[in-house]
Design a protein around this motif. Structure first.
Motif, PDB file in Angstrom:
ATOM      1  N   PRO A  97       0.814  -1.218   0.000  1.00 60.97           N
ATOM      2  CA  PRO A  97       0.000   0.000   0.000  1.00 60.97           C
ATOM      3  C   PRO A  97       0.845   1.265   0.000  1.00 60.97           C
ATOM      4  O   PRO A  97       1.945   1.314   0.553  1.00 60.97           O
ATOM      5  CB  PRO A  97      -0.784  -0.116   1.315  1.00 60.97           C
ATOM      6  CG  PRO A  97       0.141  -0.869   2.216  1.00 60.97           C
ATOM      7  CD  PRO A  97       0.850  -1.863   1.337  1.00 60.97           C
ATOM      8  N   SER A  98       0.320   2.288  -0.624  1.00 59.99           N
ATOM      9  CA  SER A  98       0.882   3.633  -0.516  1.00 59.99           C
ATOM     10  C   SER A  98       0.109   4.381   0.567  1.00 59.99           C
ATOM     11  O   SER A  98      -0.932   3.924   1.034  1.00 59.99           O
ATOM     12  CB  SER A  98       0.745   4.370  -1.853  1.00 59.99           C
ATOM     13  OG  SER A  98      -0.632   4.620  -2.131  1.00 59.99           O
ATOM     14  N   ILE A  99       0.577   5.543   0.946  1.00 65.39           N
ATOM     15  CA  ILE A  99      -0.163   6.326   1.941  1.00 65.39           C
ATOM     16  C   ILE A  99      -1.488   6.800   1.366  1.00 65.39           C
ATOM     17  O   ILE A  99      -2.469   6.975   2.089  1.00 65.39           O
ATOM     18  CB  ILE A  99       0.680   7.511   2.461  1.00 65.39           C
ATOM     19  CG1 ILE A  99       0.037   8.096   3.728  1.00 65.39           C
ATOM     20  CG2 ILE A  99       0.864   8.574   1.404  1.00 65.39           C
ATOM     21  CD1 ILE A  99      -0.129   7.111   4.856  1.00 65.39           C
ATOM     22  N   GLU A 100      -1.560   6.977   0.059  1.00 61.66           N
ATOM     23  CA  GLU A 100      -2.829   7.342  -0.574  1.00 61.66           C
ATOM     24  C   GLU A 100      -3.837   6.198  -0.441  1.00 61.66           C
ATOM     25  O   GLU A 100      -5.028   6.435  -0.181  1.00 61.66           O
ATOM     26  CB  GLU A 100      -2.610   7.696  -2.036  1.00 61.66           C
ATOM     27  CG  GLU A 100      -3.783   8.383  -2.714  1.00 61.66           C
ATOM     28  CD  GLU A 100      -4.042   9.798  -2.218  1.00 61.66           C
ATOM     29  OE1 GLU A 100      -5.146  10.308  -2.452  1.00 61.66           O
ATOM     30  OE2 GLU A 100      -3.142  10.384  -1.579  1.00 61.66           O
ATOM     31  N   ASP A 101      -3.363   4.958  -0.582  1.00 63.88           N
ATOM     32  CA  ASP A 101      -4.233   3.801  -0.393  1.00 63.88           C
ATOM     33  C   ASP A 101      -4.760   3.738   1.035  1.00 63.88           C
ATOM     34  O   ASP A 101      -5.946   3.478   1.277  1.00 63.88           O
ATOM     35  CB  ASP A 101      -3.478   2.501  -0.705  1.00 63.88           C
ATOM     36  CG  ASP A 101      -3.086   2.379  -2.166  1.00 63.88           C
ATOM     37  OD1 ASP A 101      -3.868   2.822  -3.034  1.00 63.88           O
ATOM     38  OD2 ASP A 101      -1.989   1.849  -2.441  1.00 63.88           O
ATOM     39  N   ILE A 102      -3.871   3.973   1.986  1.00 61.35           N
ATOM     40  CA  ILE A 102      -4.260   3.922   3.397  1.00 61.35           C
ATOM     41  C   ILE A 102      -5.251   5.034   3.727  1.00 61.35           C
ATOM     42  O   ILE A 102      -6.237   4.813   4.445  1.00 61.35           O
ATOM     43  CB  ILE A 102      -3.007   4.019   4.288  1.00 61.35           C
ATOM     44  CG1 ILE A 102      -2.130   2.784   4.087  1.00 61.35           C
ATOM     45  CG2 ILE A 102      -3.382   4.193   5.751  1.00 61.35           C
ATOM     46  CD1 ILE A 102      -0.780   2.863   4.767  1.00 61.35           C
ATOM     47  N   LYS A 103      -5.015   6.200   3.193  1.00 59.92           N
ATOM     48  CA  LYS A 103      -5.921   7.325   3.439  1.00 59.92           C
ATOM     49  C   LYS A 103      -7.326   7.026   2.919  1.00 59.92           C
ATOM     50  O   LYS A 103      -8.318   7.230   3.633  1.00 59.92           O
ATOM     51  CB  LYS A 103      -5.364   8.583   2.769  1.00 59.92           C
ATOM     52  CG  LYS A 103      -6.241   9.817   2.927  1.00 59.92           C
ATOM     53  CD  LYS A 103      -5.623  11.008   2.209  1.00 59.92           C
ATOM     54  CE  LYS A 103      -6.506  12.249   2.321  1.00 59.92           C
ATOM     55  NZ  LYS A 103      -5.900  13.405   1.603  1.00 59.92           N
ATOM     56  N   LYS A 104      -7.410   6.550   1.685  1.00 62.68           N
ATOM     57  CA  LYS A 104      -8.716   6.251   1.103  1.00 62.68           C
ATOM     58  C   LYS A 104      -9.423   5.151   1.871  1.00 62.68           C
ATOM     59  O   LYS A 104     -10.639   5.198   2.093  1.00 62.68           O
ATOM     60  CB  LYS A 104      -8.551   5.857  -0.369  1.00 62.68           C
ATOM     61  CG  LYS A 104      -8.150   7.016  -1.270  1.00 62.68           C
ATOM     62  CD  LYS A 104      -7.997   6.546  -2.713  1.00 62.68           C
ATOM     63  CE  LYS A 104      -7.602   7.710  -3.622  1.00 62.68           C
ATOM     64  NZ  LYS A 104      -7.404   7.261  -5.029  1.00 62.68           N
ATOM     65  N   LEU A 105      -8.673   4.133   2.287  1.00 67.88           N
ATOM     66  CA  LEU A 105      -9.268   3.042   3.051  1.00 67.88           C
ATOM     67  C   LEU A 105      -9.859   3.563   4.356  1.00 67.88           C
ATOM     68  O   LEU A 105     -10.990   3.217   4.717  1.00 67.88           O
ATOM     69  CB  LEU A 105      -8.203   1.985   3.335  1.00 67.88           C
ATOM     70  CG  LEU A 105      -8.659   0.792   4.173  1.00 67.88           C
ATOM     71  CD1 LEU A 105      -9.615  -0.076   3.374  1.00 67.88           C
ATOM     72  CD2 LEU A 105      -7.440  -0.026   4.638  1.00 67.88           C
ATOM     73  N   CYS A 106      -9.115   4.397   5.067  1.00 70.25           N
ATOM     74  CA  CYS A 106      -9.588   4.910   6.355  1.00 70.25           C
ATOM     75  C   CYS A 106     -10.772   5.859   6.183  1.00 70.25           C
ATOM     76  O   CYS A 106     -11.660   5.917   7.048  1.00 70.25           O
ATOM     77  CB  CYS A 106      -8.453   5.615   7.086  1.00 70.25           C
ATOM     78  SG  CYS A 106      -7.153   4.494   7.670  1.00 70.25           S
ATOM     79  N   GLN A 107     -10.803   6.587   5.100  1.00 70.77           N
ATOM     80  CA  GLN A 107     -11.914   7.508   4.863  1.00 70.77           C
ATOM     81  C   GLN A 107     -13.191   6.775   4.431  1.00 70.77           C
ATOM     82  O   GLN A 107     -14.294   7.175   4.823  1.00 70.77           O
ATOM     83  CB  GLN A 107     -11.528   8.533   3.802  1.00 70.77           C
ATOM     84  CG  GLN A 107     -10.513   9.568   4.272  1.00 70.77           C
ATOM     85  CD  GLN A 107     -10.079  10.499   3.159  1.00 70.77           C
ATOM     86  OE1 GLN A 107     -10.028  10.117   1.991  1.00 70.77           O
ATOM     87  NE2 GLN A 107      -9.763  11.731   3.507  1.00 70.77           N
ATOM     88  N   ASN A 108     -13.021   5.713   3.662  1.00 72.48           N
ATOM     89  CA  ASN A 108     -14.184   5.040   3.064  1.00 72.48           C
ATOM     90  C   ASN A 108     -14.638   3.791   3.798  1.00 72.48           C
ATOM     91  O   ASN A 108     -15.776   3.337   3.593  1.00 72.48           O
ATOM     92  CB  ASN A 108     -13.873   4.673   1.609  1.00 72.48           C
ATOM     93  CG  ASN A 108     -13.534   5.884   0.756  1.00 72.48           C
ATOM     94  OD1 ASN A 108     -14.013   6.984   1.025  1.00 72.48           O
ATOM     95  ND2 ASN A 108     -12.710   5.681  -0.255  1.00 72.48           N
ATOM     96  N   SER A 109     -13.780   3.228   4.633  1.00 72.17           N
ATOM     97  CA  SER A 109     -14.108   1.930   5.238  1.00 72.17           C
ATOM     98  C   SER A 109     -13.848   1.913   6.741  1.00 72.17           C
ATOM     99  O   SER A 109     -13.452   0.881   7.301  1.00 72.17           O
ATOM    100  CB  SER A 109     -13.302   0.816   4.559  1.00 72.17           C
ATOM    101  OG  SER A 109     -13.499   0.814   3.162  1.00 72.17           O
ATOM    102  N   ALA A 110     -14.055   3.029   7.401  1.00 71.11           N
ATOM    103  CA  ALA A 110     -13.780   3.099   8.838  1.00 71.11           C
ATOM    104  C   ALA A 110     -14.615   2.095   9.624  1.00 71.11           C
ATOM    105  O   ALA A 110     -14.138   1.483  10.595  1.00 71.11           O
ATOM    106  CB  ALA A 110     -14.025   4.518   9.357  1.00 71.11           C
ATOM    107  N   ALA A 111     -15.864   1.911   9.226  1.00 70.82           N
ATOM    108  CA  ALA A 111     -16.729   0.968   9.940  1.00 70.82           C
ATOM    109  C   ALA A 111     -16.189  -0.452   9.844  1.00 70.82           C
ATOM    110  O   ALA A 111     -16.233  -1.224  10.818  1.00 70.82           O
ATOM    111  CB  ALA A 111     -18.152   1.036   9.379  1.00 70.82           C
ATOM    112  N   GLU A 112     -15.665  -0.820   8.670  1.00 73.48           N
ATOM    113  CA  GLU A 112     -15.090  -2.151   8.505  1.00 73.48           C
ATOM    114  C   GLU A 112     -13.795  -2.295   9.290  1.00 73.48           C
ATOM    115  O   GLU A 112     -13.536  -3.326   9.914  1.00 73.48           O
ATOM    116  CB  GLU A 112     -14.826  -2.424   7.027  1.00 73.48           C
ATOM    117  CG  GLU A 112     -16.085  -2.500   6.167  1.00 73.48           C
ATOM    118  CD  GLU A 112     -15.764  -2.739   4.705  1.00 73.48           C
ATOM    119  OE1 GLU A 112     -14.753  -3.434   4.437  1.00 73.48           O
ATOM    120  OE2 GLU A 112     -16.506  -2.249   3.838  1.00 73.48           O
ATOM    121  N   ILE A 113     -12.981  -1.258   9.279  1.00 78.51           N
ATOM    122  CA  ILE A 113     -11.699  -1.301  10.000  1.00 78.51           C
ATOM    123  C   ILE A 113     -11.935  -1.509  11.493  1.00 78.51           C
ATOM    124  O   ILE A 113     -11.173  -2.212  12.169  1.00 78.51           O
ATOM    125  CB  ILE A 113     -10.905  -0.009   9.741  1.00 78.51           C
ATOM    126  CG1 ILE A 113     -10.463   0.053   8.276  1.00 78.51           C
ATOM    127  CG2 ILE A 113      -9.689   0.090  10.664  1.00 78.51           C
ATOM    128  CD1 ILE A 113      -9.826   1.374   7.881  1.00 78.51           C
TER     129      ILE A 113
END
Length: 280
Positions: free
Chosen positions: A127-143
Motif C-alpha cells: 500500500p501507498s499512503i494514498e491507499d491507506i488514506k482512502k481506506l480509512c476515509q471510506n471503510s472506517a466501519a469495517e476497520i
C-alpha cells in the motif's frame, strides 16, 4: 550561493495520521503511542512548524563536501557541524542499531489475509499512503471490526510511509517493510531510526546535488529532524527560533520544540553562537 528564497517541498507531512487514528480506534492507537514508534506520533501531535528558510538557507546551502554516504556536514559560523546516525538517534530516541542478520517473514497466510483487508488494486504488492488514506476515509466501519493487531499494523504502515520515511503518496512501501509488519514484535524492535536516517541523508544529497539551485525542490524522508538538529546543536537558534516547550527535558529532543515562526532575522541568530559540542 543558492537563492535564499528557494523553497523545500517535503513529503513527511504526517497529515494522514489523524485520519488513521479515527479509523483504528483508541485501543489500537494507544498501543502504538506506547510502542517505540510512538515518538513519531507524539511529534505530529505537537503541530511542529516547518521552516524551509532555516533548513535550506542555513543548513543545506552550507553543506561541506562529505564522501561518507552516512553523514552530512554543515558550515555554521566557520565551524563544521555533523549530522549522522549518532545525532539522529540522540534527537529521535529511535533504534539506530545494525539490523538483524536474518528477518523472519513467516505468517504467510496471515499476510494474505491482511493484504486482502487493504482492498488494494489488482497486482498492487504493497500500500501507498494514498491507499491507506482512502481506506480509512471510506471503510472506517469495517476497520473497526478488524483485530487489534491488524489495526496496529495499519498504523505502523502509515507512520512509515507518511512520516518516518516520507514516501511519495502514490508509491507503495517497500515489500520487505510491508511483510515485516506481520511480525509485530520484530517490527517494533527493528532499527527504524537507522533506516530513516540513512534514507534522509541519501535523499538530501540527491536533492542538493542536482536541485538546490532551482526555485524549489523536494526532499523525501523525515526532514524535520534537520531543523531540530539546528535547535539542539546551536543553542541560540533553539532558544530564539525553536519555541522550546517548558518542562520538556525528560522528553526525547524531538519533542522539546514546536518551531513556531517568529519575526526574527535567522541570519542574526545563526551568527550569534557557534555549533556546540554538547547537548541541550
Amino acid at each position: 550561493m543558492p537563492d535564499p528564497q528557494t523553497k523545500i517541498n517535503y513529503i513527511s507531512t504526517f497529515n494522514v495520521l489523524p485520519i488513521v487514528e479515527t479509523a483504528v480506534g483508541p485501543d489500537a492507537w494507544f498501543r502504538v503511542l506506547d510502542s517505540p514508534l510512538g515518538v513519531v506520533v507524539r511529534f505530529k501531535q505537537l503541530n511542529f512548524q516547518w521552516s524551509a528558510k532555516l533548513v535550506h538557507h542555513h543548513l543545506l546551502s552550507n553543506q561541506l563536501v562529505c564522501e561518507n554516504e552516512h553523514e552530512l556536514w554543515f558550515l555554521i559560523r566557520g565551524q563544521p557541524g555533523q549530522f549522522s546516525l549518532f545525532e539522529f538517534e540522540d534527537i529521535t530516541a529511535l533504534n539506530c542499531y545494525e539490523p538483524p542478520s536474518g528477518i523472519n517473514f513467516e505468517q504467510f497466510e496471515e499476510h494474505i489475509h491482511f493484504h486482502s483487508l487493504l482492498k488494494l488494486r489488482v497486482k498492487c504488492l504493497s500500500p501507498s499512503i494514498e491507499d491507506i488514506k482512502k481506506l480509512c476515509q471510506n471503510s472506517a466501519a469495517e476497520i473497526s471490526k478488524w483485530s487489534v493487531d491488524d489495526r496496529v499494523r495499519l498504523c505502523y504502515l502509515a507512520i512509515l510511509s507518511n512520516g518516518l520515511l516520507g514516501i511519495d503518496r502514490r508509491t507503495g512501501i517497500l515489500i520487505d517493510h510491508y511483510r515485516l509488519v506481520m511480525n509485530l514484535d520484530s517490527f517494533e524492535r527493528y532499527p527504524w531510526g537507522r533506516i530513516a536516517c540513512k534514507d534522509l541523508i541519501s535523499k538530501v544529497k540527491q536533492a542538493t546535488n542536482f536541485k538546490i539551485y532551482q526555485g524549489s525542490y523536494a526532499i523525501n524522508g523525515f526532514v524535520q529532524v534537520l531543523q531540530i538538529w539546528a535547535y539542539v546543536y546551536i543553542p541560540s537558534v533553539g532558544r530564539s527560533l525553536g519555541y522550546p516547550l517548558p518542562n520538556a527535558t525528560d522528553r526525547p529532543k524531538l519533542l522539546r520544540f514546536q518551531g513556531k515562526v517568529r519575526r526574527l532575522p535567522t541570519a542574526n541568530v545563526f551568527q550569534s553562537e557557534s555549533v556546540c559540542d554538547h547537548y541541550l
